[in-house]
Design a protein around this motif. Structure first.
Motif, mmCIF file in Angstrom:
data_model
loop_
_atom_site.group_PDB
_atom_site.id
_atom_site.type_symbol
_atom_site.label_atom_id
_atom_site.label_comp_id
_atom_site.label_asym_id
_atom_site.label_seq_id
_atom_site.Cartn_x
_atom_site.Cartn_y
_atom_site.Cartn_z
ATOM 1 N N HIS A 32 0.828 -1.207 0.000
ATOM 2 C CA HIS A 32 0.000 0.000 0.000
ATOM 3 C C HIS A 32 0.862 1.257 0.000
ATOM 4 O O HIS A 32 0.610 2.194 -0.747
ATOM 5 C CB HIS A 32 -0.939 -0.014 1.214
ATOM 6 C CG HIS A 32 -1.985 1.061 1.181
ATOM 7 N ND1 HIS A 32 -2.632 1.505 2.294
ATOM 8 C CD2 HIS A 32 -2.483 1.791 0.140
ATOM 9 C CE1 HIS A 32 -3.481 2.458 1.956
ATOM 10 N NE2 HIS A 32 -3.412 2.651 0.653
ATOM 11 N N ARG A 39 1.740 7.196 -6.433
ATOM 12 C CA ARG A 39 0.659 8.087 -6.855
ATOM 13 C C ARG A 39 0.860 9.505 -6.329
ATOM 14 O O ARG A 39 0.518 10.470 -7.008
ATOM 15 C CB ARG A 39 -0.679 7.522 -6.382
ATOM 16 C CG ARG A 39 -1.145 6.353 -7.260
ATOM 17 C CD ARG A 39 -1.902 5.330 -6.458
ATOM 18 N NE ARG A 39 -3.199 5.831 -6.011
ATOM 19 C CZ ARG A 39 -3.760 5.482 -4.856
ATOM 20 N NH1 ARG A 39 -3.126 4.664 -4.029
ATOM 21 N NH2 ARG A 39 -4.932 5.950 -4.529
ATOM 22 N N GLY A 68 -13.029 12.081 -1.717
ATOM 23 C CA GLY A 68 -12.242 10.848 -1.756
ATOM 24 C C GLY A 68 -12.363 10.190 -0.391
ATOM 25 O O GLY A 68 -12.206 10.854 0.626
ATOM 26 N N SER A 69 -12.720 8.911 -0.341
ATOM 27 C CA SER A 69 -12.849 8.291 0.976
ATOM 28 C C SER A 69 -12.302 6.873 0.954
ATOM 29 O O SER A 69 -12.199 6.235 -0.094
ATOM 30 C CB SER A 69 -14.308 8.282 1.429
ATOM 31 O OG SER A 69 -15.061 7.489 0.562
ATOM 32 N N VAL A 70 -11.967 6.393 2.135
ATOM 33 C CA VAL A 70 -11.393 5.051 2.269
ATOM 34 C C VAL A 70 -11.702 4.517 3.662
ATOM 35 O O VAL A 70 -11.816 5.294 4.607
ATOM 36 C CB VAL A 70 -9.864 5.086 2.003
ATOM 37 C CG1 VAL A 70 -9.153 5.927 3.051
ATOM 38 C CG2 VAL A 70 -9.276 3.695 1.971
ATOM 39 N N GLU A 105 -4.316 8.034 1.557
ATOM 40 C CA GLU A 105 -5.127 7.381 0.522
ATOM 41 C C GLU A 105 -6.351 8.243 0.190
ATOM 42 O O GLU A 105 -6.704 8.425 -0.982
ATOM 43 C CB GLU A 105 -5.566 6.001 1.005
ATOM 44 C CG GLU A 105 -6.391 5.186 0.029
ATOM 45 C CD GLU A 105 -5.635 4.781 -1.238
ATOM 46 O OE1 GLU A 105 -4.436 4.448 -1.138
ATOM 47 O OE2 GLU A 105 -6.249 4.828 -2.320
ATOM 48 N N ALA A 106 -6.992 8.801 1.230
ATOM 49 C CA ALA A 106 -8.185 9.625 0.988
ATOM 50 C C ALA A 106 -7.823 10.870 0.184
ATOM 51 O O ALA A 106 -8.538 11.252 -0.756
ATOM 52 C CB ALA A 106 -8.823 10.020 2.321
ATOM 53 N N ARG A 109 -7.258 9.862 -3.401
ATOM 54 C CA ARG A 109 -8.511 9.600 -4.103
ATOM 55 C C ARG A 109 -9.223 10.913 -4.423
ATOM 56 O O ARG A 109 -9.888 11.027 -5.452
ATOM 57 C CB ARG A 109 -9.404 8.676 -3.286
ATOM 58 C CG ARG A 109 -8.831 7.284 -3.249
ATOM 59 C CD ARG A 109 -9.744 6.285 -2.602
ATOM 60 N NE ARG A 109 -9.077 4.982 -2.589
ATOM 61 C CZ ARG A 109 -9.550 3.901 -2.030
ATOM 62 N NH1 ARG A 109 -10.721 3.937 -1.417
ATOM 63 N NH2 ARG A 109 -8.878 2.764 -2.084
ATOM 64 N N GLU A 112 -7.493 12.149 -7.428
ATOM 65 C CA GLU A 112 -7.856 11.342 -8.598
ATOM 66 C C GLU A 112 -9.272 11.673 -9.062
ATOM 67 O O GLU A 112 -9.547 11.707 -10.272
ATOM 68 C CB GLU A 112 -7.704 9.849 -8.273
ATOM 69 C CG GLU A 112 -6.244 9.406 -8.305
ATOM 70 C CD GLU A 112 -5.972 8.100 -7.551
ATOM 71 O OE1 GLU A 112 -6.930 7.532 -6.977
ATOM 72 O OE2 GLU A 112 -4.803 7.689 -7.524
ATOM 73 N N ASP A 113 -10.150 11.931 -8.098
ATOM 74 C CA ASP A 113 -11.516 12.346 -8.436
ATOM 75 C C ASP A 113 -11.482 13.679 -9.185
ATOM 76 O O ASP A 113 -12.197 13.875 -10.175
ATOM 77 C CB ASP A 113 -12.341 12.468 -7.146
ATOM 78 C CG ASP A 113 -13.832 12.666 -7.427
ATOM 79 O OD1 ASP A 113 -14.308 12.131 -8.445
ATOM 80 O OD2 ASP A 113 -14.499 13.346 -6.624
ATOM 81 N N GLU A 116 -10.347 13.154 -12.708
ATOM 82 C CA GLU A 116 -11.416 12.533 -13.484
ATOM 83 C C GLU A 116 -12.462 13.556 -13.927
ATOM 84 O O GLU A 116 -13.022 13.471 -15.012
ATOM 85 C CB GLU A 116 -12.100 11.481 -12.617
ATOM 86 C CG GLU A 116 -12.477 10.217 -13.353
ATOM 87 C CD GLU A 116 -12.809 9.134 -12.359
ATOM 88 O OE1 GLU A 116 -13.975 9.096 -11.932
ATOM 89 O OE2 GLU A 116 -11.903 8.346 -11.999
#
Lengths: 159, 278, 104
Positions: A32, A39, A68-70, A105-106, A109, A112-113, A116
């Motif tokens: 991870h 990233r 972004g969530s995890v 990570e959140a 994301r 990344e969102d 996108e």
């Protein structure tokens, strides 16, 4: 029950579980972190800031909510360590990587969102955490949810 | 206001202690605490047990064991035979404050236990495995030894007090920690258990010598009894068991007998019929 | 390091900004404190042990956030926010995060 068998079961099963989960947990965590680092350096050029106002020279075309969530949890071995640490107090080191990984990570994301949705920056970023998986039984699952959200902006002039 | 793309240094938000090092430290700490608490509890209970009045003990624990009384209220014949033998042995302990009762349990392991309130329980398997009256007399004498030093209260008290402490700790701490501490505590207390067994053996031996004039049969029970510890062997077995190994007990008994000048050989009395079929 | 929980550092101008920096920590008090707190909880009032715990956790998290900002070459963190969660009972988990900037 035969005392030897009884003792093997009482001691052996948790011990084996500790050893196995230590190796699996460590390997998963390492993987991870490798992904997080890769990233993070890939999206380093996309600004994400907690400041609400947009820098004056940015020309904004459009803005939208970005999230972004995890939810992640730690392995049995680390939970065991944390349980022991509760007796002595101090830093619960076993859970530090959990928080670190979840937050990074959140945020990734979130970025990344944003990509996108064609945004070039995220402003007014907020982090929220909650205990999700743990609601029913106090110590069975140590899961952590981190939600990152902010306002993504599409810019005319890319910073 | 210009954007400078860069990443903060990695690893600031985590500690860099190796998890195994942390594990070793924490487990060591919990084991040490568990053992220390268990030892303190055991010492405290050992000091307190002799001061509990016999009447209080009898009142607290009477009526919780099936004493083998038959439907018509008469004591069953096997229990009566055992009680007679027990009373003969107890005669050599004149200051005995207890009124003893016998219970026979239907269990597959040959075993006998001293229970609070003056009850001695023996299993059917034990009655079937003994070969002479002397042997059975020694087993009963051993249990009388437990009553003599109030071991039944001490063993019970140690376990209960330690468990209560663990429950109190368990309210705040993790489950695994409590288990670890309880395991460590029971290891720490096993020396107390073993000392009790050896002392009870000596007491039983003295009663046996007083009753028969020799101590033949004292070690027979251990000799034909399979090791209670099953497949555990050697130092490992001796470390984990609360009872001393049979070989160790036989050695201790022989040593005690030769020290006191009690004859190891002598005529053994035949056993009254005791198996449940008859 | 200048820390602020507003958009700017009042009286100064932000020249460069880097991105989100954060500090996180999980801390616990020893079991004796937990037991005392559970007793105190019956009568109410301040649970001093836990006040201490939260203070330590906050300082820990801020220190780590500052360390991250320093590693970027920033001299201020603006718009700082805190967030808490509870993975483990009796432990305090804290995030502190803000935007690392240089001000003049």
């Amino acid at each position: 029950m035969d005392p030897f068998v009884e003792m093997s079961v009482r001691l052996g099963i948790p011990l084996a579980l500790l050893v196995v989960t230590y190796f699996i947990g460590t390997a998963l965590e390492r993987r991870h972190y490798a992904s997080i680092r890769e990233r993070e350096s890939r999206w380093r050029n996309l600004p994400a800031i907690t400041i609400r106002s947009i820098p004056s020279h940015w020309q904004v075309i459009e803005c939208t909510l970005i999230t972004g969530s995890v939810v992640i949890s730690v392995d049995y071995f680390k939970r065991f360590l944390a349980g022991l640490r509760m007796i002595f107090g101090g830093r619960v080191k076993a859970y530090e990587t959990l928080l670190d990984r979840a937050r990074r990570e959140a945020l990734l994301r979130l970025k990344e969102d944003a990509v996108e949705r064609g945004c070039q920056a995220v402003v007014n970023v907020r982090l929220e955490t909650c205990r999700l998986a743990n609601a029913r039984k106090s110590q069975s699952i140590a899961g952590l949810e981190v939600l990152a959200f902010g306002t993504g902006v599409k810019l005319l002039n890319v910073p | 206001m210009k954007f400078k793309p860069s990443l903060p240094e990695d690893g600031i938000n985590v500690s860099h202690t190796h998890p195994l090092r942390e594990a070793l430290l924490l487990v060591g700490g919990v084991v040490a605490i568990g053992a220390a608490v268990a030892t303190a509890v055991a010492v405290a209970v050992d000091l307190a047990a002799p001061h509990i009045p016999i009447e209080l003990e009898a009142r607290l624990f009477s009526g919780w064991i099936d004493r083998g009384v038959e439907d018509d209220g008469a004591v069953a014949p096997r229990e009566r035979l055992l009680a007679q033998l027990l009373n003969r042995m107890a005669r050599h302990w004149p200051e005995n404050p207890y009124v003893f009762e016998i219970a026979i349990w239907d269990q597959p392991e040959p075993n006998a236990v001293a229970l609070p309130g003056g009850v001695i329980a023996v299993t059917n398997a034990l009655l079937e495995s003994v070969e002479s009256e002397n042997e059975l007399a020694f087993v009963l004498g051993h249990e009388l030894g437990h009553f003599h030093s109030r071991d039944h209260l001490r063993g019970l008290g140690r376990g209960v007090a330690f468990s209560l402490l663990l429950v109190a700790l368990g309210v705040g701490g993790g489950g695994s920690a409590v288990q670890l501490a309880s395991l460590a505590g029971r290891f720490a207390q096993r020396d107390f258990d073993r000392t009790q067994e050896i002392e009870a053996d000596r007491f039983g031996l003295a009663l046996l010598a007083a009753e028969y004039g020799h101590v033949s049969g004292a070690t027979a029970f251990f000799e034909h009894l399979p090791e209670l510890d099953g497949p555990l062997e050697g130092a490992f077995a001796s470390y984990f068991s609360t009872h001393p190994l049979n070989a160790d007990r036989i050695r201790a008994l022989h040593a005690a007998a030769s020290e006191m000048g009690w004859a190891l050989r002598g005529e053994r009395q035949p056993l009254p019929l005791l198996s449940p079929a008859r | 390091m200048i820390l602020s929980n507003v958009e700017t550092v009042p009286g100064k101008q932000i020249t460069n900004f880097f991105g989100v920096v954060s500090g996180s920590t999980v801390r616990a008090k020893h079991i004796g404190r937990d037991i005392m707190a559970s007793f105190k909880n019956i009568v109410g009032g301040e649970l001093k042990g836990y006040t201490e715990l939260i203070t330590e956790a906050r300082e820990d998290a801020i220190a780590r956030m500052v360390q991250e900002a320093e590693s970027l070459g920033a001299n201020a963190v603006v718009n700082i926010r805190f967030s808490t969660s509870s993975v483990a009972q009796g432990a305090a988990e804290l995030f502190a995060y803000g935007t690392a900037v240089t001000v003049e």
